[in-house]
Scaffold this motif. Structure first.
Motif, short mmCIF file in Angstrom:
data_model
loop_
_atom_site.label_atom_id
_atom_site.label_comp_id
_atom_site.label_asym_id
_atom_site.label_seq_id
_atom_site.Cartn_x
_atom_site.Cartn_y
_atom_site.Cartn_z
N THR A 1 -4.48 -6.11 9.80
CA THR A 1 -5.75 -5.26 9.08
C THR A 1 -6.74 -5.79 9.07
O THR A 1 -8.15 -5.32 9.69
N SER B 1 -4.50 1.39 -7.79
CA SER B 1 -5.47 0.86 -7.77
C SER B 1 -5.80 -0.94 -7.25
O SER B 1 -6.46 -1.76 -6.63
N VAL C 1 -1.08 -5.21 5.60
CA VAL C 1 -0.66 -4.01 4.59
C VAL C 1 0.28 -3.84 4.80
O VAL C 1 0.74 -3.37 6.05
N ALA D 1 -7.19 4.36 -1.19
CA ALA D 1 -6.18 4.82 -0.13
C ALA D 1 -6.56 5.37 0.76
O ALA D 1 -6.10 4.80 2.18
N ARG E 1 -5.63 3.09 4.26
CA ARG E 1 -5.13 2.56 4.45
C ARG E 1 -4.24 2.50 5.58
O ARG E 1 -5.31 3.98 6.44
N TYR F 1 -9.30 -2.28 0.41
CA TYR F 1 -8.41 -2.18 0.33
C TYR F 1 -7.97 -1.25 -1.22
O TYR F 1 -6.89 -0.40 -1.06
N MET G 1 0.72 -0.85 -0.36
CA MET G 1 -0.31 -0.17 -0.17
C MET G 1 1.22 1.80 -0.25
O MET G 1 0.51 2.16 0.72
#
Length: 232
Positions: free
Chosen positions: A91, A59, A83, A112, A115, A109, A51
């Motif tokens: 996560t 993405s 991640v 962004a 994250r 996921y 990430m």
């Protein structure tokens, strides 16, 4: 002359023999799913997603890899997501009851905003930091005397050096692959290109638990990783 009154074997005898063959075959057929279910044991299904800022340029690939990994999940697997970029964070950690429900996380996921705040604060991406954390997580999940086989799927866009990160060292990565192999972990690294892929492919020659695949090979790569882990 004297003739025996005992009748010769008739159709009833043949029917009994035929029934025995059919019944035996039915038992064998019924046993196949049971044997397969025994051999196809639950796994610790780990997904590690790059990430970093550069990875989010594609993405859709993050979502696609997540979905491909989810396709291989089965009930009673333990799902554990990580991640990573300059650091690594878990996560998700849950027992799979309905694999289809796990698809929901994949779209998240790809955003962004999903994250964790601790990931991507610094610059760079470190595979060795990821694998250190993965080894620790596998050790934590293993029950004493009952280690669970592991299928680790990694989406790695690039290994970018950072000022506070260890340099890319294939010798260190080899030692980590050996540790993971001893922990019954099959590893699929998907996405690397150029010199990074070449170095990882050389590493895989010495570590049969490691697969290196391009994005277009993700489906077969993940399926093979799970199949090997389940039938260890």
């Amino acid at each position: 002359s004297f003739q025996s009154s005992t009748p010769p074997p008739g159709p009833a005898h043949k029917l009994t023999g035929t029934f025995g063959v059919v019944a035996g075959s039915a038992l064998l057929i019924a046993a196949v799913p049971v044997v397969e279910a025994y051999r196809s044991q639950p796994v610790l299904a780990m997904l590690a997603l790059d990430m970093s800022d550069s990875s989010f340029a594609d993405s859709q690939a993050i979502e696609a890899i997540c979905r491909e990994q989810t396709e291989s999940l089965k009930p009673k697997d333990q799902l554990l997501d990580l991640v990573f970029a300059d650091t690594t964070e878990p996560t998700a950690n849950q027992t799979v009851t309905s694999p289809t429900r796990s698809f929901r996380r994949c779209q998240d996921y790809a955003a962004a905003s999903s994250r964790p705040s601790s990931v991507g604060q610094g610059w760079g991406t470190s595979p060795s930091v990821l694998f250190d954390r993965a080894i620790t997580q596998v050790q934590l999940q293993h029950q004493p005397g009952q280690p669970r086989p592991v299928a680790l799927t990694v989406w790695l866009d690039a290994a970018e050096p950072g000022p506070d990160l260890p340099p890319l060292d294939f010798e260190v990565l080899g030692e980590q692959m050996q540790q993971l192999q001893e922990l019954q972990t099959q590893v699929a690294i998907i996405g690397p290109t150029g010199p990074l892929r070449e170095g990882l492919e050389r590493l895989s020659l010495a570590h049969p638990n490691l697969r290196i695949c391009g994005s277009n090979e993700a489906t077969s790569c993940i399926q093979a990783t799970f199949a090997t882990a389940r039938h260890r």
